[in-house]
Motif scaffolding. Structure first.
Motif, short mmCIF file in Angstrom:
data_model
loop_
_atom_site.label_atom_id
_atom_site.label_comp_id
_atom_site.label_asym_id
_atom_site.label_seq_id
_atom_site.Cartn_x
_atom_site.Cartn_y
_atom_site.Cartn_z
N TYR A 74 0.80 -1.22 0.00
CA TYR A 74 0.00 0.00 0.00
C TYR A 74 0.84 1.28 0.00
O TYR A 74 0.39 2.32 -0.46
N ASN A 75 2.07 1.21 0.51
CA ASN A 75 2.91 2.41 0.57
C ASN A 75 3.94 2.42 -0.56
O ASN A 75 5.00 3.04 -0.45
N TYR A 76 3.65 1.74 -1.67
CA TYR A 76 4.65 1.58 -2.73
C TYR A 76 5.03 2.90 -3.38
O TYR A 76 6.18 3.08 -3.83
N GLN A 77 4.12 3.86 -3.45
CA GLN A 77 4.43 5.12 -4.11
C GLN A 77 5.46 5.93 -3.31
O GLN A 77 6.39 6.52 -3.89
N ILE A 78 5.34 5.92 -2.00
CA ILE A 78 6.34 6.59 -1.16
C ILE A 78 7.68 5.88 -1.27
O ILE A 78 8.74 6.51 -1.40
N LEU A 79 7.65 4.55 -1.23
CA LEU A 79 8.88 3.76 -1.34
C LEU A 79 9.55 4.01 -2.69
O LEU A 79 10.78 4.17 -2.78
N ARG A 80 8.76 4.05 -3.73
CA ARG A 80 9.28 4.26 -5.08
C ARG A 80 10.01 5.61 -5.18
O ARG A 80 11.12 5.70 -5.73
N SER A 81 9.38 6.64 -4.62
CA SER A 81 9.99 7.97 -4.67
C SER A 81 11.33 7.99 -3.95
O SER A 81 12.32 8.54 -4.47
N LEU A 239 -7.28 5.17 11.60
CA LEU A 239 -8.30 4.50 10.80
C LEU A 239 -8.39 5.11 9.40
O LEU A 239 -8.44 4.40 8.39
N LYS A 240 -8.41 6.44 9.34
CA LYS A 240 -8.48 7.11 8.05
C LYS A 240 -7.28 6.76 7.18
O LYS A 240 -7.41 6.51 5.98
N GLU A 241 -6.10 6.73 7.80
CA GLU A 241 -4.89 6.42 7.05
C GLU A 241 -4.92 4.99 6.52
O GLU A 241 -4.63 4.74 5.34
N ALA A 242 -5.26 4.03 7.38
CA ALA A 242 -5.27 2.62 6.98
C ALA A 242 -6.28 2.38 5.86
O ALA A 242 -5.99 1.66 4.90
N ILE A 243 -7.45 2.97 5.98
CA ILE A 243 -8.48 2.76 4.96
C ILE A 243 -8.13 3.48 3.67
O ILE A 243 -8.32 2.95 2.57
N GLY A 244 -7.55 4.67 3.77
CA GLY A 244 -7.10 5.39 2.57
C GLY A 244 -6.06 4.61 1.80
O GLY A 244 -6.11 4.51 0.57
N LEU A 245 -5.12 3.99 2.51
CA LEU A 245 -4.08 3.19 1.86
C LEU A 245 -4.69 1.98 1.15
O LEU A 245 -4.25 1.60 0.06
N VAL A 251 -8.32 -0.37 -10.40
CA VAL A 251 -9.67 -0.85 -10.71
C VAL A 251 -10.59 -0.42 -9.57
O VAL A 251 -10.13 0.00 -8.50
N GLU A 252 -11.89 -0.53 -9.78
CA GLU A 252 -12.84 -0.08 -8.76
C GLU A 252 -12.77 -0.96 -7.50
O GLU A 252 -12.63 -2.18 -7.59
N VAL A 253 -12.89 -0.32 -6.36
CA VAL A 253 -12.88 -1.01 -5.07
C VAL A 253 -14.26 -0.91 -4.44
O VAL A 253 -14.79 0.18 -4.24
N GLY A 254 -14.87 -2.06 -4.11
CA GLY A 254 -16.14 -2.10 -3.41
C GLY A 254 -15.93 -2.47 -1.95
O GLY A 254 -14.81 -2.46 -1.45
N ALA A 255 -17.02 -2.82 -1.26
CA ALA A 255 -16.90 -3.15 0.17
C ALA A 255 -17.98 -4.15 0.57
O ALA A 255 -19.13 -4.05 0.14
N PHE A 256 -17.59 -5.09 1.43
CA PHE A 256 -18.55 -5.95 2.11
C PHE A 256 -19.18 -5.14 3.24
O PHE A 256 -18.47 -4.45 3.98
N LEU A 269 -15.83 5.67 6.03
CA LEU A 269 -14.58 6.35 5.69
C LEU A 269 -14.26 6.24 4.20
O LEU A 269 -13.66 7.16 3.63
N ILE A 270 -14.64 5.15 3.58
CA ILE A 270 -14.45 5.05 2.13
C ILE A 270 -15.21 6.15 1.41
O ILE A 270 -14.72 6.75 0.44
N THR A 271 -16.42 6.46 1.89
CA THR A 271 -17.23 7.50 1.25
C THR A 271 -16.60 8.88 1.40
O THR A 271 -16.99 9.81 0.68
N GLN A 272 -15.65 9.03 2.32
CA GLN A 272 -14.93 10.30 2.42
C GLN A 272 -13.86 10.43 1.35
O GLN A 272 -13.40 11.53 1.05
N TYR A 273 -13.44 9.29 0.80
CA TYR A 273 -12.43 9.29 -0.26
C TYR A 273 -13.05 9.17 -1.65
O TYR A 273 -12.47 9.65 -2.63
N LYS A 274 -14.21 8.51 -1.75
CA LYS A 274 -14.80 8.23 -3.05
C LYS A 274 -16.27 8.65 -3.06
O LYS A 274 -16.99 8.43 -2.08
N THR A 275 -16.72 9.20 -4.17
CA THR A 275 -18.12 9.65 -4.27
C THR A 275 -19.06 8.50 -4.61
O THR A 275 -20.25 8.56 -4.31
N HIS A 276 -18.53 7.45 -5.26
CA HIS A 276 -19.37 6.31 -5.63
C HIS A 276 -18.77 5.05 -5.02
O HIS A 276 -17.61 4.71 -5.29
#
Length: 648
Positions: A74-81, A239-245, A251-256, A269-276
């Motif tokens: 999940y933190n690959y972009q920071i590691l890559r940089s 919680l916000k950080e873990a769910i954001g990561l 591809v689209e991410v859904g939720a159980f 918390l997902i709805t705070q990051y995504k509108t759909h």
């Protein structure tokens, strides 16, 4: 997300392809192989990140470090940089490529920089070294087998079975299974196949094979002096950080969504990051409706404005799916709701390739009745003994145990069975799949003779013996759950049932930094009196209505116990008959019959226990007797002991 497989000390390209092909459900989008001198790495890919150039195996610039990988970093972009600043050249935008460059930069310490869920196989051609790594919490599986000078590995046991000529039963695993519900430690149900434990690394080279644990749950309570209000603020951030990561994906991410506190917080918390956001729930119609949480899930979905999907199952058993379920596990698994998650995953996979789930919340926030039981045990002893013995326990002992969704009587009986024991002994009696005396009656003499610990309690006692207080006991219980029950029971069934349909399921509550933070908090923050998940509920009120936050825990369940008394009665009496159980030789047929009789008479609710016994017998008849490894289409009717006219 992938299935990975390979070998060290062998040279068989056809075998490697067979190993990967048997796991094609884990990754239908692509396959890839690396062949070196006496080493092979293979994978089947489910494309989630870098859909075009992220195919594996992936190598470094000099092509002397190769990796295949199952999971997500999940933190690959920071590691890559950071790695690019140090001069590393990337040829893809995938999370996989960060692994090889981290290894170049940090050697075996590379894993300490990864945040995510993973099973990794890395080949260092210069050092002639194979490295296998499993993530800290154990979200992703990884198995290995040493056959003389050869080592074989795979994301699933069935891949390794392609390379093994014969199979033998690990009888200790059977004893552990009847005590805990899973094979403990590095054990599997096969004597010559091991699992890499959570937070562990295997290193294989000319010097031999070394397995070491690279991560331990911290014991120090670094947050012990924090105020409850400040802890709430920190928990909200974590919680916000873990769910954001966990939402990083191409591809689209859904939720159980069950409607319980864990999945509801995650979706909020997902709805705070995504509108759909698409959410998915499963339930029953007819006489099985008592096991539903559909109305709660629908209520949460409406409040949060998600596109909600319901899978509604009929009132009858889906027992015919059991062979497919066990085929995907490769081992017995004692969770009847496996069928529900299997069907829910199939349903969700028609809409999304990734779903987020709430697994882990009960373990880190003390959400199970067994956790409240530790406190109740203390309070119970404040009641005069004569009142406990002559009134309370006499009344409770006469209560019938329902198989229609109400577990109160069953839990009350289990509680009083350990009430007079020391707290740690009481806890062991509560969490055991079967009480110790019943376990001993259930095992065959052959199994007892071949096991080092027929009681199957060694793993439990490793964590629970010698505790000095209720708070220490609760801390040890959390460590036990995080090391055992969570990865080898809960996460195992989520992984296998979802990957059976090429669906990736992520568990943000298993993010290791979140786990470390929550478990560092005082036990009283998580369990206030007997109020479970206290701090999570208080934090959740900023995102969810009080009636959602405070509703009584129901739990994800199955009507299997009721079906054993009705639709499936003929099946269990035939499949677990004296003759059939004797032929397998794992269990004592008299003990099995006693279990069946007590359940059918209503004396006890042995829903979970009977399912576990059936799963054990199905596994043995499929995998040991029939040596199934490619027969994912095997039917229940093909197994020994299945009645020809059973209502299944």
């Amino acid at each position: 997300m992938c299935g990975i497989a390979g070998y060290y000390g062998a040279d068989n390209r056809r075998l490697l392809k067979d190993m990967c092909n048997t796991m094609s459900h884990r990754g239908p989008d692509d396959t890839g192989y690396y062949y070196g001198c006496n080493v092979g790495l293979g994978m089947c890919r489910l494309a989630i990140i870098d859909l075009k150039t992220g195919n594996q195996p992936i190598a470094n610039e000099t092509r002397d470090v190769w990796v295949v990988f199952n999971g997500e970093i999940y933190n690959y972009q920071i590691l890559r940089s950071d790695l690019q600043k140090n001069g590393h050249k990337f040829t893809t935008t995938s999370d996989t490529e960060t692994i090889v460059h981290l290894y170049e930069e940090h050697g075996l310490d590379f894993v300490n920089y990864l945040r995510g869920m993973f099973g990794i196989a890395l080949w260092d051609d210069c050092r002639k070294r194979l490295v296998l790594v499993r993530d800290r919490i154990g979200e992703k599986p990884l198995y290995f087998s040493i056959q003389g000078s050869k080592l074989f590995f795979g994301s699933e046991i069935k891949a390794i079975l392609q390379a093994i000529d014969s199979r033998s039963v690990n009888y200790q695993a059977i004893c552990d299974y009847l005590a805990t519900g899973y094979a403990t430690g590095s054990n599997t149900f096969y004597s010559d196949i091991k699992k890499i434990e959570p937070g562990s690394m295997l290193i294989c080279d000319d010097a031999g094979v070394l397995v070491k644990q690279y991560w331990h749950l911290p014991k120090s309570s670094k947050s012990s002096n924090i105020s409850f209000e400040n802890a709430k603020i920190d928990l909200s951030h974590n919680l916000k950080e873990a769910i954001g990561l966990c939402l990083k994906s191409d591809v689209e991410v859904g939720a159980f969504l069950s409607g319980g506190i864990d999945s509801s917080v995650i979706v909020a918390l997902i709805t705070q990051y995504k509108t759909h956001v698409q959410t998915f729930a499963v339930g029953y119609t007819g006489e099985a409706e008592g096991f539903n949480e559909l109305q709660y899930a629908k209520h949460v979905a409406r409040h949060l404005g998600t596109e909600h999907h319901e899978l509604i199952l009929g009132p009858h058993s889906s027992m015919e799916l059991l062979p497919k379920i066990i085929w995907h596990y490769d081992e017995p698994h004692g969770e009847p709701t496996s069928i529900l998650v299997y069907l829910l995953s199939e349903f969700a996979s028609k809409h999304v390739k990734v779903a987020v789930g709430g697994t882990g919340g009960d373990e880190i926030f003390y959400g199970y009745p067994k956790h409240s039981g530790v406190r109740l045990h203390q309070y119970y002893h404040l009641i005069p003994k004569v009142l406990r013995k002559q009134v309370i326990e006499r009344v409770i002992s006469k209560w019938p145990e329902s198989t229609r969704g109400n577990r109160f009587a069953k839990r009350a009986k289990r509680f009083i069975s350990g009430a007079d024991l020391p707290p740690e002994e009481a806890y062991i009696s509560w969490v055991s799949l079967l009480q110790k005396d019943i376990r001993q009656e259930l095992l065959s003499q052959a199994t007892i003779d071949k096991a080092e610990d027929p009681a199957g309690e060694s793993f439990l006692r490793l964590y629970l013996n010698g505790v000095a207080s209720d708070s220490m006991l609760l801390d040890n219980i959390a460590a036990l759950d995080i090391r055992g029950y969570l990865p080898e029971y809960q996460l195992a069934y989520i992984d296998r049932m979802s990957m059976a349909h090429s669906l990736e399921v992520r568990a943000p509550l298993c993010d290791y930094k979140l786990v470390e933070y929550v478990t560092s908090l005082p036990a009283s923050f998580r369990l206030k009196g007997i109020r479970s998940k206290h701090i999570l509920k208080e934090v959740a009120k900023q995102w969810l209505p009080t009636n959602i936050v405070e509703r009584k825990k129901v739990g994800f369940d199955s009507p299997i116990g009721h079906w054993f008394k009705t639709d499936l009665r003929y099946f269990i009496e035939s499949f677990l008959s004296k003759r059939q159980v004797e032929k397998s030789g794992l269990l004592n047929p008299i003990g099995v019959q006693s279990l069946i009789n007590d359940h059918l008479s209503g004396k006890k609710d042995y829903s979970l226990q009977l399912w576990s016994v059936i799963a054990l017998e199905v596994w043995y008849r499929m995998y040991i007797e029939c040596e199934a490894k490619n027969r994912k289409d095997i039917t229940l009717a093909e197994l020994r002991g299945v009645p020809t006219q059973s209502a299944i």
